[in-house]
Design a protein around this motif. Structure first.
Motif, short mmCIF file in Angstrom:
data_model
loop_
_atom_site.label_atom_id
_atom_site.label_comp_id
_atom_site.label_asym_id
_atom_site.label_seq_id
_atom_site.Cartn_x
_atom_site.Cartn_y
_atom_site.Cartn_z
N ARG A 45 53.15 30.95 31.85
CA ARG A 45 52.37 29.71 31.70
C ARG A 45 52.50 29.14 30.30
O ARG A 45 52.53 29.88 29.31
N THR A 67 49.22 21.70 31.72
CA THR A 67 49.59 23.09 31.93
C THR A 67 50.81 23.18 32.84
O THR A 67 50.98 22.37 33.75
N ALA A 69 53.69 26.05 34.82
CA ALA A 69 54.01 27.40 35.28
C ALA A 69 55.51 27.48 35.49
O ALA A 69 56.14 26.53 35.97
N ASN A 95 44.87 33.62 33.47
CA ASN A 95 44.71 32.29 34.05
C ASN A 95 43.76 31.42 33.25
O ASN A 95 43.40 30.33 33.68
N TRP A 96 43.32 31.89 32.07
CA TRP A 96 42.34 31.16 31.28
C TRP A 96 42.99 30.35 30.17
O TRP A 96 43.85 30.84 29.45
N ASP A 119 39.76 27.45 33.95
CA ASP A 119 40.50 28.34 34.85
C ASP A 119 41.72 27.54 35.30
O ASP A 119 41.58 26.53 35.99
N MET A 120 42.91 27.95 34.90
CA MET A 120 44.12 27.17 35.20
C MET A 120 44.40 27.11 36.70
O MET A 120 45.13 26.22 37.14
N ASN A 121 43.82 27.99 37.49
CA ASN A 121 43.99 27.92 38.95
C ASN A 121 43.20 26.76 39.54
O ASN A 121 43.41 26.38 40.68
#
Length: 124
Positions: A45, A67, A69, A95-96, A119-121
């Motif tokens: 990431r 962001t 991935a 994921n932070w 939370d990147m999710n």
């Protein structure tokens, strides 16, 4: 002035080669000023910060982080995280995503410094 980019390099045979140029997508172009001013990376990431141009429609400074991935040797955008002031520090762990913003004297309402955890999710 608006603009900016972040560049991803790979090392092959001891030589660095540009693999990808990161810029906001055309629908995010209004966010373009200062893009690439701070960058964080963790595993697959990457997050890149910027800010809303001073000539934008909002009188309150707005910061953001795009962001990304990594998949199949390419980085694809996961989404944009917004903050109420311009971020000047950034960190990723798992994921932070943590964006730190200092006191902003340019803010007409006296915006205080703060840190925002995402939370990147859940970023879109």
């Amino acid at each position: 002035h608006a603009g900016g980019a972040a560049y991803v390099f790979t090392v092959r045979a001891g030589l660095y080669r540009e693999q990808q140029k990161l810029r906001p997508t055309p629908d995010q172009i209004f966010l373009f000023e200062g893009f690439g001013s701070t960058i964080a990376m963790f595993n697959t990431r990457i997050a890149v910060t910027g800010r809303e141009p001073h000539f934008g429609v909002s009188i309150i400074p707005i910061g953001f982080s795009v962001t990304y991935a990594r998949a199949n040797d390419r980085l694809t955008s996961l989404g944009v995280a917004f903050t109420s002031t311009w971020p000047d520090s950034i960190s990723i762990r798992g994921n932070w995503l943590l964006l730190g913003s200092p006191l902003d004297v340019r803010c007409p309402f006296g915006c205080i410094g703060h840190a925002t955890l995402f939370d990147m999710n859940r970023i879109q």
